[in-house]
Structure formats: structure tokens, C-alpha cells
Design a protein around this motif. Structure first.
Motif, PDB file in Angstrom:
ATOM      1  N   SER A 618       0.817  -1.220   0.000  1.00 38.07           N
ATOM      2  CA  SER A 618       0.000   0.000   0.000  1.00 38.07           C
ATOM      3  C   SER A 618       0.847   1.265   0.000  1.00 38.07           C
ATOM      4  O   SER A 618       0.309   2.369  -0.047  1.00 38.07           O
ATOM      5  CB  SER A 618      -0.940   0.013   1.207  1.00 38.07           C
ATOM      6  OG  SER A 618      -0.209  -0.107   2.407  1.00 38.07           O
ATOM      7  N   GLY A 619       2.171   1.117   0.065  1.00 36.72           N
ATOM      8  CA  GLY A 619       3.042   2.281   0.009  1.00 36.72           C
ATOM      9  C   GLY A 619       4.458   1.897   0.345  1.00 36.72           C
ATOM     10  O   GLY A 619       4.794   0.715   0.510  1.00 36.72           O
ATOM     11  N   ARG A 620       5.319   2.922   0.448  1.00 33.08           N
ATOM     12  CA  ARG A 620       6.711   2.666   0.772  1.00 33.08           C
ATOM     13  C   ARG A 620       7.284   3.866   1.525  1.00 33.08           C
ATOM     14  O   ARG A 620       6.892   5.013   1.301  1.00 33.08           O
ATOM     15  CB  ARG A 620       7.531   2.384  -0.489  1.00 33.08           C
ATOM     16  CG  ARG A 620       7.406   3.449  -1.561  1.00 33.08           C
ATOM     17  CD  ARG A 620       8.109   3.033  -2.823  1.00 33.08           C
ATOM     18  NE  ARG A 620       8.082   4.107  -3.825  1.00 33.08           N
ATOM     19  CZ  ARG A 620       8.841   4.150  -4.909  1.00 33.08           C
ATOM     20  NH1 ARG A 620       9.689   3.169  -5.145  1.00 33.08           N
ATOM     21  NH2 ARG A 620       8.755   5.151  -5.753  1.00 33.08           N
ATOM     22  N   ILE A 621       8.209   3.564   2.429  1.00 28.14           N
ATOM     23  CA  ILE A 621       8.913   4.588   3.191  1.00 28.14           C
ATOM     24  C   ILE A 621      10.315   4.689   2.606  1.00 28.14           C
ATOM     25  O   ILE A 621      11.020   3.679   2.485  1.00 28.14           O
ATOM     26  CB  ILE A 621       8.970   4.236   4.678  1.00 28.14           C
ATOM     27  CG1 ILE A 621       7.557   4.015   5.213  1.00 28.14           C
ATOM     28  CG2 ILE A 621       9.669   5.319   5.469  1.00 28.14           C
ATOM     29  CD1 ILE A 621       7.534   3.435   6.610  1.00 28.14           C
ATOM     30  N   ILE A 622      10.724   5.896   2.250  1.00 22.18           N
ATOM     31  CA  ILE A 622      11.995   6.105   1.562  1.00 22.18           C
ATOM     32  C   ILE A 622      12.900   6.955   2.446  1.00 22.18           C
ATOM     33  O   ILE A 622      12.522   8.052   2.870  1.00 22.18           O
ATOM     34  CB  ILE A 622      11.773   6.794   0.200  1.00 22.18           C
ATOM     35  CG1 ILE A 622      10.792   5.967  -0.642  1.00 22.18           C
ATOM     36  CG2 ILE A 622      13.091   7.007  -0.540  1.00 22.18           C
ATOM     37  CD1 ILE A 622      10.301   6.680  -1.879  1.00 22.18           C
ATOM     38  N   ALA A 623      14.095   6.428   2.745  1.00 16.30           N
ATOM     39  CA  ALA A 623      15.078   7.158   3.545  1.00 16.30           C
ATOM     40  C   ALA A 623      16.339   7.348   2.714  1.00 16.30           C
ATOM     41  O   ALA A 623      16.904   6.376   2.197  1.00 16.30           O
ATOM     42  CB  ALA A 623      15.393   6.406   4.830  1.00 16.30           C
ATOM     43  N   PHE A 624      16.782   8.604   2.581  1.00 19.10           N
ATOM     44  CA  PHE A 624      17.995   8.935   1.843  1.00 19.10           C
ATOM     45  C   PHE A 624      19.128   9.119   2.846  1.00 19.10           C
ATOM     46  O   PHE A 624      18.993   9.849   3.831  1.00 19.10           O
ATOM     47  CB  PHE A 624      17.794  10.211   1.024  1.00 19.10           C
ATOM     48  CG  PHE A 624      19.024  10.656   0.289  1.00 19.10           C
ATOM     49  CD1 PHE A 624      19.408  10.034  -0.885  1.00 19.10           C
ATOM     50  CD2 PHE A 624      19.800  11.698   0.783  1.00 19.10           C
ATOM     51  CE1 PHE A 624      20.549  10.435  -1.562  1.00 19.10           C
ATOM     52  CE2 PHE A 624      20.938  12.110   0.118  1.00 19.10           C
ATOM     53  CZ  PHE A 624      21.319  11.480  -1.062  1.00 19.10           C
ATOM     54  N   ILE A 625      20.260   8.441   2.589  1.00 10.93           N
ATOM     55  CA  ILE A 625      21.383   8.448   3.526  1.00 10.93           C
ATOM     56  C   ILE A 625      22.659   8.777   2.764  1.00 10.93           C
ATOM     57  O   ILE A 625      22.971   8.113   1.766  1.00 10.93           O
ATOM     58  CB  ILE A 625      21.513   7.081   4.230  1.00 10.93           C
ATOM     59  CG1 ILE A 625      20.229   6.749   5.007  1.00 10.93           C
ATOM     60  CG2 ILE A 625      22.718   7.040   5.155  1.00 10.93           C
ATOM     61  CD1 ILE A 625      20.174   5.334   5.525  1.00 10.93           C
ATOM     62  N   ASN A 626      23.385   9.818   3.200  1.00 14.56           N
ATOM     63  CA  ASN A 626      24.674  10.124   2.588  1.00 14.56           C
ATOM     64  C   ASN A 626      25.776  10.081   3.639  1.00 14.56           C
ATOM     65  O   ASN A 626      25.548   9.643   4.778  1.00 14.56           O
ATOM     66  CB  ASN A 626      24.643  11.463   1.838  1.00 14.56           C
ATOM     67  CG  ASN A 626      24.369  12.638   2.761  1.00 14.56           C
ATOM     68  OD1 ASN A 626      24.667  12.593   3.952  1.00 14.56           O
ATOM     69  ND2 ASN A 626      23.781  13.710   2.207  1.00 14.56           N
ATOM     70  N   ALA A 627      26.958  10.551   3.283  1.00  9.99           N
ATOM     71  CA  ALA A 627      28.122  10.386   4.153  1.00  9.99           C
ATOM     72  C   ALA A 627      28.297  11.499   5.168  1.00  9.99           C
ATOM     73  O   ALA A 627      29.145  11.376   6.057  1.00  9.99           O
ATOM     74  CB  ALA A 627      29.386  10.260   3.306  1.00  9.99           C
ATOM     75  N   THR A 628      27.526  12.617   5.048  1.00 12.17           N
ATOM     76  CA  THR A 628      27.844  13.774   5.888  1.00 12.17           C
ATOM     77  C   THR A 628      26.673  14.326   6.688  1.00 12.17           C
ATOM     78  O   THR A 628      26.770  14.468   7.912  1.00 12.17           O
ATOM     79  CB  THR A 628      28.423  14.904   5.012  1.00 12.17           C
ATOM     80  OG1 THR A 628      27.483  15.221   3.966  1.00 12.17           O
ATOM     81  CG2 THR A 628      29.757  14.486   4.405  1.00 12.17           C
ATOM     82  N   ASP A 629      25.562  14.674   6.049  1.00 11.94           N
ATOM     83  CA  ASP A 629      24.550  15.478   6.732  1.00 11.94           C
ATOM     84  C   ASP A 629      23.213  14.781   6.893  1.00 11.94           C
ATOM     85  O   ASP A 629      22.169  15.419   6.903  1.00 11.94           O
ATOM     86  CB  ASP A 629      24.364  16.810   5.998  1.00 11.94           C
ATOM     87  CG  ASP A 629      23.996  16.610   4.537  1.00 11.94           C
ATOM     88  OD1 ASP A 629      23.928  15.445   4.098  1.00 11.94           O
ATOM     89  OD2 ASP A 629      23.780  17.619   3.838  1.00 11.94           O
ATOM     90  N   THR A 630      23.204  13.454   6.999  1.00 15.80           N
ATOM     91  CA  THR A 630      21.965  12.718   7.305  1.00 15.80           C
ATOM     92  C   THR A 630      22.181  11.914   8.576  1.00 15.80           C
ATOM     93  O   THR A 630      23.302  11.669   9.005  1.00 15.80           O
ATOM     94  CB  THR A 630      21.578  11.765   6.159  1.00 15.80           C
ATOM     95  OG1 THR A 630      22.616  10.761   6.002  1.00 15.80           O
ATOM     96  CG2 THR A 630      21.387  12.520   4.856  1.00 15.80           C
ATOM     97  N   HIS A 631      21.089  11.547   9.177  1.00 16.83           N
ATOM     98  CA  HIS A 631      21.141  10.627  10.326  1.00 16.83           C
ATOM     99  C   HIS A 631      20.185   9.475  10.027  1.00 16.83           C
ATOM    100  O   HIS A 631      18.986   9.701   9.875  1.00 16.83           O
ATOM    101  CB  HIS A 631      20.732  11.331  11.618  1.00 16.83           C
ATOM    102  CG  HIS A 631      21.705  12.366  12.071  1.00 16.83           C
ATOM    103  ND1 HIS A 631      22.937  12.071  12.579  1.00 16.83           N
ATOM    104  CD2 HIS A 631      21.618  13.722  12.067  1.00 16.83           C
ATOM    105  CE1 HIS A 631      23.567  13.187  12.898  1.00 16.83           C
ATOM    106  NE2 HIS A 631      22.787  14.205  12.592  1.00 16.83           N
ATOM    107  N   PRO A 632      20.737   8.209   9.893  1.00 12.15           N
ATOM    108  CA  PRO A 632      22.158   7.884  10.020  1.00 12.15           C
ATOM    109  C   PRO A 632      22.952   8.312   8.789  1.00 12.15           C
ATOM    110  O   PRO A 632      22.361   8.746   7.804  1.00 12.15           O
ATOM    111  CB  PRO A 632      22.139   6.362  10.143  1.00 12.15           C
ATOM    112  CG  PRO A 632      20.957   5.956   9.319  1.00 12.15           C
ATOM    113  CD  PRO A 632      19.923   7.024   9.560  1.00 12.15           C
ATOM    114  N   THR A 633      24.283   8.145   8.850  1.00 16.38           N
ATOM    115  CA  THR A 633      25.135   8.388   7.696  1.00 16.38           C
ATOM    116  C   THR A 633      25.509   7.058   7.057  1.00 16.38           C
ATOM    117  O   THR A 633      25.242   5.984   7.629  1.00 16.38           O
ATOM    118  CB  THR A 633      26.414   9.135   8.095  1.00 16.38           C
ATOM    119  OG1 THR A 633      27.216   8.264   8.921  1.00 16.38           O
ATOM    120  CG2 THR A 633      26.090  10.414   8.857  1.00 16.38           C
TER     121      THR A 633
END
Length: 745
Positions: A618-633
Motif C-alpha cells: 500500500s506504500g513505501r517509506i523512503i530514507a535517503f542516507i549520505n556520508a555527511t549530513d543525514t542521520h544515520p550516515t
């Protein structure tokens, strides 16, 4: 002894005739391998075969001998022929043990061919048990037993029963038995079922009687002669009483001074022997494997070698089989096993020499049966390098390449002509997801279970004079414990492992169907991604309000990885568990350093319905993660658990506060989402028993106490009704505990 997925098989070869009544064979089975528990040798179960019947008893520990055992299975399959007795015991009756210690006893004995019914008063006689058998004159025999069905010293011929009961007085039952040989080492046992109830007394379940009285006569009657007599329970039996009687003569043992002497044959003479399912502990792969049929230096160092004795269970040959070509009953083998998240690796050394060796068709395999052992998945390879990958169901056995299957076995083999042994080196995918193979998951065990079975096999083809005449199959039942992925924090249900070249990629559909998760990395270096679905919370405590879906994402390297997108697909059932609109769903990750669940910072919800691999989401949760300014990295993705939880903006945090036994002074570091003391203390009741705080504005102490009513229900009473940030609280705990404070910064 041997076994398959359902039964333990016992075969005993004897010197002499193993007739239906010519011996008593007892196997003592110590299934916990602890000689301090169980009976005699530590046996929890006792197998008995005699009189053409076999049954299984369990030791109860009751000191009263009649209640010392209970019958588990009264009708076990058993057969006697020539010099051999064989029988089987369902493994379920033994509790599916992994291993057991075994002692076997065999006694020559003879049992009457049937249970006799006797009416007290029908054969009146005034018998004196004195070795003078003239007072038995005129008493007809109750049963004539077959001659020659047992050794002479225990071979019964005529069995007599008499009594001295009168119309007014109960009496004694007398017994007399003729033996064909010398009685000097013979014991007579007579079982009497006086209430005709098989459920009372000592259970002789195969014969449907329960003996209230058991009369045993050791070296009695007429030592050196051929007749023995005795009696049972003087002045007990009233005239007209019907009883059932069973006769047994045997070499059961005797007392010499204070020592019990066994007249039977014991194997082993002292101690016991272990009979296990061969347990294989797979090691976690540390050194890479080159599949060339050779054990390169260091290649298998992390794996522990396991020695096998494979049994010949040949089940096919083309007639006429030339029996002048000798094939061994047993073959020695050594096995090394290890696994990673994707492959099961095996190196198998099989000692085998003789005509037509090496043979390109000789092969080594591992076979796994599951789904109640109705399905089979087999993988291995021939000496000439041909891969073997088969599946079976409902009696069919076919190659994985048929009907859309795929080959998921790789390997090579060599032969050492100096040592006379094969080397098979191959790997088989743990979870091919091709619709035919079984599923093996790291951290789990397979084989020797109620509904699955595993065995290792070596097959030798036989050619005589250029004619192929069949094959010999050598097997060993095994239980394999697969090593768990070292970075995982709990047991998992499924795992997907995938390699990515430099560039932008996305895990295959298989990852979604196994874990409901897609991982899309952007990398400048070759990358391996593992996605696992946990079967339980992978940390100290579950995030309150989550939907119970936990995953773990791991990168084998983080340097050179620009970013990673994690997409968790959810269903209508997941939304219902959350108890809030799906737009409120968020992905949380576990910060192991702080011991806290935090929401992913760059996360959003796509509520569009979609179907993947036949599964409706029914849907999806999308988390973007990079090396510097996201939590988590990206650097946190060396094994990072995630879960889904609904939230109310702003995102709440959970902070655990350690409580030691006794009094603890704490202050909430967050603004509690719900300040009600019942809500705050709920996760730590009944460990926490009291809470106190000083109200400076009123100049008084406020208190709360956890009480338990007569029905075991808990509630919080007292003048303290809230837990607030910025205030200090004394909390009394009975043991170590973490108090989770959920709220906002």
C-alpha cells in the motif's frame, strides 16, 4: 544403529539363533547423555524386544518399581530371522534427540507362546515346593511350548498351574515348568494379572496384561535338573477367580554375595557408546574459496574438519550384478563446512579406491528434505566436474533447469591416487529463490527435526567388463548449524545478499520478496549489500508503537560510497498495526552507541499502492542516507537495524535511563510525550516499586507506589501523578532495568 528423518533403526546380530522367543534384547537410550539422570546407565528410554514383540518404555523416576516406567509405544516394528533381530523406534517417541548414549543387553530366554487364562479352583493340589515333583501327578499341563525355540537351559516345554484354594479359604497358585536342559543358571518369571485389567499393575503392554503379581525364582527348584517349581502370593486367590498368566524363562542374572551378576551379554562391557546425528557446525566464511577441488593453504582454516563414516545403503543396480566385485560397507570421509550470507561451502575428502576409480560419474552430494520431508533439494558434483542440482516433490525427482528452475551449485573435484581419496569442493546457494529449492538461513539449524532431514552422500558407479551395472550409495544423516552473520543482533527470517559494480544500482526483486526492502546505492567502488529481516527486536527493547517489522542493512565497505537509498515497502496490515494514517509512518534506526531509536532525518512516505512479485503493497517509506549530513550516515551502515513506527510531529525520541538495584536519582532528558506516571512507568513495572520527588513550591514530598492486588493486577497510587522534564526523581528498583523516556527535545 542408523536413522533417517523419522526413525531410529536397531539391528543386533547374535551368535546362534535369534528366534521369536529365543532372546530378550534391551537397548538403554540415554538421550540427554547424562549418566546421573535416568535409570541404570542414565537411560531415559528402554527398548525391549522379546517374544516376537517390541515396545518402548520411558523412565519415570518413581522409586516404586511398578510405576518406575511408562509405556511410550507398545507396538514397535520388529523382526527376527536367523542370527539377526532388527527393529525401529519413531524419533518423535524419543523427543528427536541430537545424540544419545547407548547400552545394549541380550539375554537368552524363552517365553510361552501365549498368555494363559486360569480359573482358581480348577486344578486343586496340595503342592509342596521341595524339589519333589510327585505331587504334580495328575495335573494336566496348561500349555505346551515349542521345543528348540531357545537355548536348552531356558527352553520351556510344559507349563503347569495349580492352586490350593477351597470354597471357604483363598489359596496359593503354584507353577511348574519343564526345561530341556540344565537349570543351574535358569530363572523362571511368572506374571499374574489378577484383576484382568491391562491398565493396572506392571505393564506388559504388547500382551495386553498388567501384572499385579510377579513371581521370580532364581536358580531355584532343582539346580542341575530339568524342572522348576514355585508359587505366588500365598493365601490370596479366592476360588473362582480368573487370572491371566504368562511364563518366561531366561538367564537374567543372579546375586553372588552382595554383587549382582549379569548372565546376559552387555555391549559395551563397560560404559556406553554415543550414537548421534552427526552435527555439523558451519563456520562463518573468512577466507575466500577457489572452487578447484584442492585445499589451498589457509583456504579452509576457519572451518573445523568433521570425520564421517558413510554407510552403504545401495538401492539400485542393473542385473546381473557381479558380486565378485567387492564394495565396502563403510566409507571414511572428512568434511569442512562454512557459509556466508548467500552460499554454503563444502570440502569433502572421501577415502575410496578399487576397480574403475577414479570414475568421472562418482559424486558427492548434500540432500535436504523439508515440508514434512515430502520435498527434497539436492546439490553436489561428479568427479568430472558435472554439477548436480535436483529437486523433488510427491515422488518426482528432476533437475532444477526444468520448468524455470536454475542451477545454483558450483564446484570442482580431484582424485589423489597416492592416498586413494577424492576431493570434492563445491558451494550451494542457501536461498536460491527459484521456486524449487529449500531455504537455509544463517543462524538457524536444519536436519534431525520433526519435519526436515538432511544427509551427506557419496555415490560410486560400478562398471564390470565395460558394462555399467549400477551404483553404491554411502550416506550419513546430519544436522547442520549454520553460522550467523557476525553483524546481526538477533535471529533472522530471511536475508538477501547482492554485489554491485561501481555506479548506481538497486537490489533485485528478490530482496523485496524476502525482506520487503529495496536498497539503492551510488558507489565508486565494488560493493556488497546485505539486507536481512529480523524475526524479533534486534536490540535491548522494541520501539513502543512500532509495527514489529525489523530489517538490517549492511555495506561491506563505506569508503567510496556516495549515498544509499533505503526503501521499505509496507502493506495494509502494517498500517493497521501502526494505528495511525500511513502519512505518519517513519523509518527509525538503532543507534547502538547511545542505545536509542532515532528517526531517519531524510525520510518521506510514498502512499501509492503497488504490486511487486505478486505481493500487494500500500506504500513505501523512503530514507535517503549520505556520508555527511543525514542521520544515520553511510558510515553507520556497517550493520544498522531499522524499524517502522507511526509518529505525531514533531518526531519523538526515545531515551533509555539506566536504573540499578535500589534508589536512583534521575531527571528526564526529554519532554515526555505523555507525562502521566502510569504511562511512563508501564515499561518498568513491577521492577520499579516507588518514586519520590520534592515539590519546592509547596515544600513537600510527592510520592508514588506500585501495588499488586489479590488478582495480580498492578496499579500506581500516591500523590505523584506526572513525570516532567527539568525535575529530579528518586526511583527505587528491585533489579537492573532501562526506563525508556519517549518525548521531544
Amino acid at each position: 544403529m542408523t536413522m533417517d528423518s523419522k526413525n531410529l533403526y536397531i539391528r543386533i546380530d547374535v551368535k546362534g539363533e535369534a528366534s521369536r522367543t529365543g532372546g530378550d534384547y534391551t537397548v538403554f537410550l540415554d538421550v540427554d547423555q547424562n549418566s546421573e539422570t535416568g535409570w541404570w546407565t542414565g537411560a531415559e528410554y528402554i527398548f525391549d524386544a522379546w517374544c516376537g514383540k517390541a515396545y518402548l518404555r520411558r523412565y519415570t523416576g518413581n522409586p516404586y518399581w511398578i510405576d518406575r516406567y511408562e509405556v511410550v509405544n507398545p507396538k514397535l516394528p520388529v523382526a527376527f530371522k536367523d542370527h539377526t533381530m532388527e527393529a525401529s523406534i519413531p524419533l518423535k517417541d524419543l523427543g528427536y534427540p541430537e545424540a544419545m548414549d547407548v547400552v545394549v543387553m541380550a539375554w537368552p530366554c524363552d517365553a510361552a507362546g501365549k498368555v494363559l487364562t486360569y480359573t482358581v479352583g480348577s486344578n486343586y493340589a496340595d503342592i509342596e515346593v521341595d524339589g519333589d515333583f510327585g505331587d504334580w501327578a495328575g495335573i494336566p499341563y496348561a500349555y505346551m511350548d515349542a521345543v528348540g525355540d531357545a537355548p536348552d537351559n531356558v527352553d520351556m516345554t510344559y507349563c503347569y498351574i495349580a492352586d490350593n484354594a477351597t470354597d471357604t479359604e483363598p489359596g496359593c497358585i503354584f507353577f511348574c515348568v519343564d526345561i530341556t536342559g540344565d537349570l543351574s543358571e535358569t530363572d523362571l518369571v511368572v506374571f499374574v494379572d489378577s484383576d484382568l485389567n491391562p491398565k493396572t499393575g506392571y505393564p506388559l503392554t504388547p500382551w495386553n496384561i498388567g501384572a499385579e503379581d510377579i513371581a521370580e525364582f532364581y536358580d531355584s527348584g532343582n539346580p542341575g535338573g530339568e524342572v522348576v517349581e514355585g508359587y505366588a502370593l500365598f493365601d490370596r486367590y479366592a476360588k473362582g477367580t480368573r487370572v491371566k498368566v504368562m511364563f518366561l524363562a531366561g538367564e537374567y542374572g543372579h546375586i553372588a554375595g552382595d554383587e549382582w551378576i549379569d548372565d546376559g551379554d552387555r555391549a559395551p562391557d563397560e560404559g556406553s557408546v554415543s550414537f548421534p546425528y552427526k552435527v555439523i557446525n558451519s563456520s562463518w566464511l573468512e577466507n575466500p574459496v577457489t572452487l578447484n577441488g584442492e585445499m589451498s593453504p589457509g583456504e579452509w582454516d576457519e572451518a573445523t574438519p568433521i570425520d564421517f563414516t558413510l554407510k552403504n545403503v545401495t538401492f539400485f543396480s542393473f542385473p546381473p550384478l557381479d558380486y565378485t566385485v567387492a564394495t565396502p560397507d563403510l566409507v571414511k570421509a572428512t568434511l569442512w563446512v562454512k557459509n556466508d550470507a548467500k552460499w554454503l561451502y563444502m570440502f569433502m575428502n572421501v577415502s575410496f579406491s578399487g576397480p574403475n576409480v577414479p570414475d568421472g560419474e562418482d559424486d558427492a552430494d548434500i540432500l535436504y528434505y523439508w515440508d514434512g520431508t515430502t520435498k527434497i533439494d539436492a546439490g553436489g558434483l561428479d568427479y568430472d566436474g558435472d554439477i548436480k542440482d535436483f529437486y523433488g516433490e510427491g515422488g518426482y525427482f528432476d533437475s532444477d533447469t526444468v520448468f524455470g528452475g536454475e542451477i545454483n551449485v558450483e564446484g570442482a573435484a580431484t582424485y589423489d591416487s597416492i592416498c586413494g581419496c577424492y576431493y570434492f569442493e563445491f558451494r550451494k546457494e542457501l536461498d536460491s529463490f527459484d521456486g524449487y529449492d529449500g531455504v537455509l538461513v544463517p543462524g538457524h539449524s536444519y536436519g534431525a527435526e520433526p519435519d526436515d532431514f538432511m544427509m551427506v552422500m557419496f555415490c560410486n558407479d560400478t562398471v564390470v567388463g565395460g558394462q555399467y551395472i549400477g551404483w553404491e550409495t554411502y550416506v550419513e544423516a546430519v544436522k547442520i548449524n549454520l553460522a550467523s552473520c557476525p553483524w546481526l543482533l538477533a535471529s533472522i527470517e530471511r536475508i538477501h545478499e547482492e554485489d554491485f559494480p561501481p555506479g548506481v544500482g538497486e537490489t533485485e526483486l528478490e530482496s523485496i520478496l524476502k525482506t520487503h526492502t529495496t536498497v539503492a546505492p551510488s558507489t565508486n567502488v565494488p560493493l556488497r549489500v546485505d539486507v536481512a529481516r529480523y524475526s524479533e527486536a534486534p536490540c535491548d527493547y522494541a520501539l513502543e508503537g512500532d509495527i514489529g517489522k525489523y530489517i538490517d542493512v549492511r555495506l561491506n565497505a563505506t569508503a567510496g560510497v556516495d549515498n544509499v537509498t533505503i526503501i521499505v515497502h509496507y502493506t495494509d496490515e502494517d498500517v493497521a498495526l501502526a494505528g495511525m494514517p500511513e502519512t505518519y509512518l517513519s523509518l527509525y534506526y538503532w543507534d547502538s552507541a547511545l542505545g536509542v531509536w532515532f528517526p531517519c532525518t531524510h525520510c518521506y512516505v510514498d502512499t501509492e499502492d503497488h504490486t511487486l512479485g505478486g505481493v500487494d503493497f500500500s506504500g513505501r517509506i523512503i530514507a535517503f542516507i549520505n556520508a555527511t549530513d543525514t542521520h544515520p550516515t553511510v558510515n553507520d551502515l556497517i550493520g544498522a537495524p531499522f524499524t517502522i513506527r507511526a509518529h505525531t510531529p514533531p518526531h519523538p525520541y526515545v531515551y533509555p535511563i539506566y536504573l540499578g538495584p535500589g534508589w536512583n536519582l534521575i531527571s528526564p532528558p526529554l519532554i515526555p510525550e505523555d507525562e502521566d506516571i502510569d504511562t511512563v512507568l508501564k515499561p518498568v513495572i513491577p521492577t520499579v516499586t516507588e518514586v519520590w520527588t520534592y515539590d519546592a513550591s509547596r515544600g513537600t514530598w510527592l510520592w508514588a507506589e506500585v501495588i499488586v492486588d489479590a488478582r495480580g493486577r498492578t496499579r500506581v497510587i500516591g500523590s505523584l501523578r506526572t513525570i516532567e522534564d527539568g525535575k529530579a526523581y528518586w526511583i527505587k528498583a528491585s533489579d537492573e532495568e532501562f526506563l525508556p523516556i519517549e518525548g521531544y527535545v
